[in-house]
Design an enzyme around this catalytic site. Structure first.
Site, PDB file in Angstrom:
ATOM      1  N   HIS A  42       0.837  -1.218   0.000  1.00  0.00           N
ATOM      2  CA  HIS A  42       0.000   0.000   0.000  1.00  0.00           C
ATOM      3  C   HIS A  42       0.866   1.260   0.000  1.00  0.00           C
ATOM      4  O   HIS A  42       1.270   1.738   1.055  1.00  0.00           O
ATOM      5  CB  HIS A  42      -0.889  -0.035   1.246  1.00  0.00           C
ATOM      6  N   ARG A  46       2.637   8.842  -6.164  1.00  0.00           N
ATOM      7  CA  ARG A  46       2.256  10.174  -6.687  1.00  0.00           C
ATOM      8  C   ARG A  46       2.528  10.448  -8.164  1.00  0.00           C
ATOM      9  O   ARG A  46       2.524  11.621  -8.572  1.00  0.00           O
ATOM     10  CB  ARG A  46       2.929  11.282  -5.863  1.00  0.00           C
ATOM     11  N   ASN A  76      -4.980   6.672  -6.913  1.00  0.00           N
ATOM     12  CA  ASN A  76      -5.542   8.032  -6.768  1.00  0.00           C
ATOM     13  C   ASN A  76      -4.564   9.094  -7.266  1.00  0.00           C
ATOM     14  O   ASN A  76      -4.150   9.978  -6.534  1.00  0.00           O
ATOM     15  CB  ASN A  76      -5.969   8.301  -5.316  1.00  0.00           C
ATOM     16  N   HIS A 165     -10.967   0.903   0.679  1.00  0.00           N
ATOM     17  CA  HIS A 165     -10.833   1.959   1.693  1.00  0.00           C
ATOM     18  C   HIS A 165     -12.220   2.039   2.314  1.00  0.00           C
ATOM     19  O   HIS A 165     -13.149   2.572   1.709  1.00  0.00           O
ATOM     20  CB  HIS A 165     -10.430   3.284   1.037  1.00  0.00           C
ATOM     21  N   ASP A 292       0.666   2.595   3.717  1.00  0.00           N
ATOM     22  CA  ASP A 292      -0.129   3.744   3.267  1.00  0.00           C
ATOM     23  C   ASP A 292       0.795   4.963   3.151  1.00  0.00           C
ATOM     24  O   ASP A 292       0.424   6.084   3.542  1.00  0.00           O
ATOM     25  CB  ASP A 292      -1.296   4.028   4.207  1.00  0.00           C
TER      26      ASP A 292
END
Ligand code: DOR
Ligand code: ZN
Length: 405
Positions: A42, A46, A76, A165, A292
């Protein structure tokens, strides 16, 4: 050939190990313990869209400094990774950046109402489907019932793991209104409280059960979620749980000194929840630790509550934090191997490799923002003195000395 001589195993034996390589190395490892290299399921590296926070060169260096040689990157991005074409573009960008550091990686496909048809197209390329049941950094959100049913169904049919999530968006919105007049960072833990997480976990488990999908719940953080997962595992449902280091090593008391730097989704929880996570590591309700790793610059993090983004960098520090926790008796070294290596391989169905990390279990160091490899150069763990640090990471036949990265 790389020859490692007289290293200690996690179980305490002494061994010699040879690893295929173009390089010639003889590593006298008497003072060090050999671990299989870590897999971080995880991360948020970026790219594309926010490489001022991290890119794959800085991310890979931070990973290797932390003993990690394989990462699974979240979708994301800007634009989000929601189609085969975007995934191929993302792979192209990553490959360019990884020319000199051959980090192993997998990519998640982001779930989006309009692109569920991508699931069969990417099933061979993606490591899993990531569903944001609650909103977080980036615009990915899929919280309507019909899309969730369809996504779980398609993922099951195409044998793609579903990573969720799990936060309930409706409740988050309701709580936002309720606490609208508060401006302190600790409000975050009220807006996204334990019920927000439990409600979404309950739904995700129900979806996995009915559609026979393989469910991976990222960053579980509360006693309530863990009870639901424990029960689901007892019933034989295919559900796996991840814990993030900040839910093990930080809690709500840290708002006081970290302020908006402490913001993360799901938020920091209570000391009681820290304990629940350690218990769940002990009884194997928790399968993996995923960092994360979600870097934001210090300037971004120092904005007022409501503007400051959520997330921390963590990939180069979670192994030392876990090693230090082992020293304090919170878990065994064998359990660290299971959480960071064996279970990720099993859950994501990957072949093993011969990457290893040599650790000095006696090395003591105080975490300092200035010695980090992540582009954002800050850490919520700064100031902690930790015992047990990786000294050499061996990845695809390359030796990386952590001090020289
Ligand atoms: O705190 C978080 N940060 N949680 C997430 O779900 C996303 C992440 C990010 O990408 O910044
Ligand atoms: Zn994340």
């Amino acid at each position: 050939m790389i020859e490692i001589r007289n290293a200690k195993t996690v179980g305490g034996r002494r061994i010699d190990v040879s690893i295929e390589s173009d390089q010639k190395w003889v590593i006298q490892a008497d003072a060090w313990t050999l671990f299989p290299a870590l897999i971080d399921p995880h991360v948020h590296f970026r790219v594309p869209g926010a490489s001022h926070k991290e890119d794959w060169t800085t991310g890979a260096k931070a990973a290797i400094a932390g003993g990690v040689t394989m990462v699974f990157d979240m979708p994301n991005n800007h634009p989000p990774c929601t189609t085969l074409e975007r995934m191929e573009e993302k792979i192209g960008l990553i490959e360019r950046e990884l020319k000199t550091i051959p980090l192993r990686y997998g990519l998640y496909l982001g779930a989006d109402r309009s692109s569920l048809k991508e699931i069969p197209r990417v099933k061979k390329k993606a490591i899993g489907l990531k569903i944001y049941m609650g909103s977080s950094t980036g615009g990915l959100l899929m919280d309507d019932r019909a899309s969730l049913e369809e996504a779980f169904q398609l993922a099951a049919e195409n044998d793609l793991l579903v990573a969720v999530h799990a936060e309930d968006e409706q409740l988050i919105q309701l709580h936002r209104k309720k606490y609208a007049d508060r401006t302190d960072a600790a409000t975050h833990s009220l807006v996204r409280n334990a019920t927000v997480a439990a409600k979404a976990v309950e739904l995700a488990i129900d979806l996995a059960k009915r559609h026979k999908a393989k469910l991976y719940i990222v960053h579980t953080s509360t006693r309530e979620e863990l009870s639901l997962i424990r029960q689901a595992k007892k019933e034989g449902i295919s559900v796996f749980a991840e814990a993030a280091p900040h839910h093990l090593f930080l809690n709500e008391s840290d708002y006081e000194w970290l302020g908006t730097k402490a913001l993360v989704n799901p938020p920091l929880r209570t000391a009681r929840d820290n304990e629940a996570l350690w218990e769940a590591i002990d009884d194997e309700t928790i399968d993996t630790v995923g960092t994360d790793h979600a870097p934001h610059t210090l300037e971004e993090k120092m904005q007022p509550y409501g503007k400051a983004p959520s997330g921390f960098p963590a990939i180069e520090l979670y192994f030392p934090l876990l090693l230090n926790a082992a020293r304090e008796g919170k878990l065994s070294l064998e359990r660290i191997v299971s959480l960071t290596h064996t279970r990720p391989l099993e859950i994501f169905g990957l072949p093993s490799n011969d990457d290893v990390v040599l650790v000095d279990l006696e090395k003591q160091k105080t975490i300092d923002d200035t010695c980090l490899h992540t582009k954002v150069q800050w850490s919520p763990y700064a100031g902690r003195t930790v015992i047990g640090w990786p000294v050499m990471t061996i990845m695809k036949g390359h030796v990386y000395e952590v001090d020289k990265l």
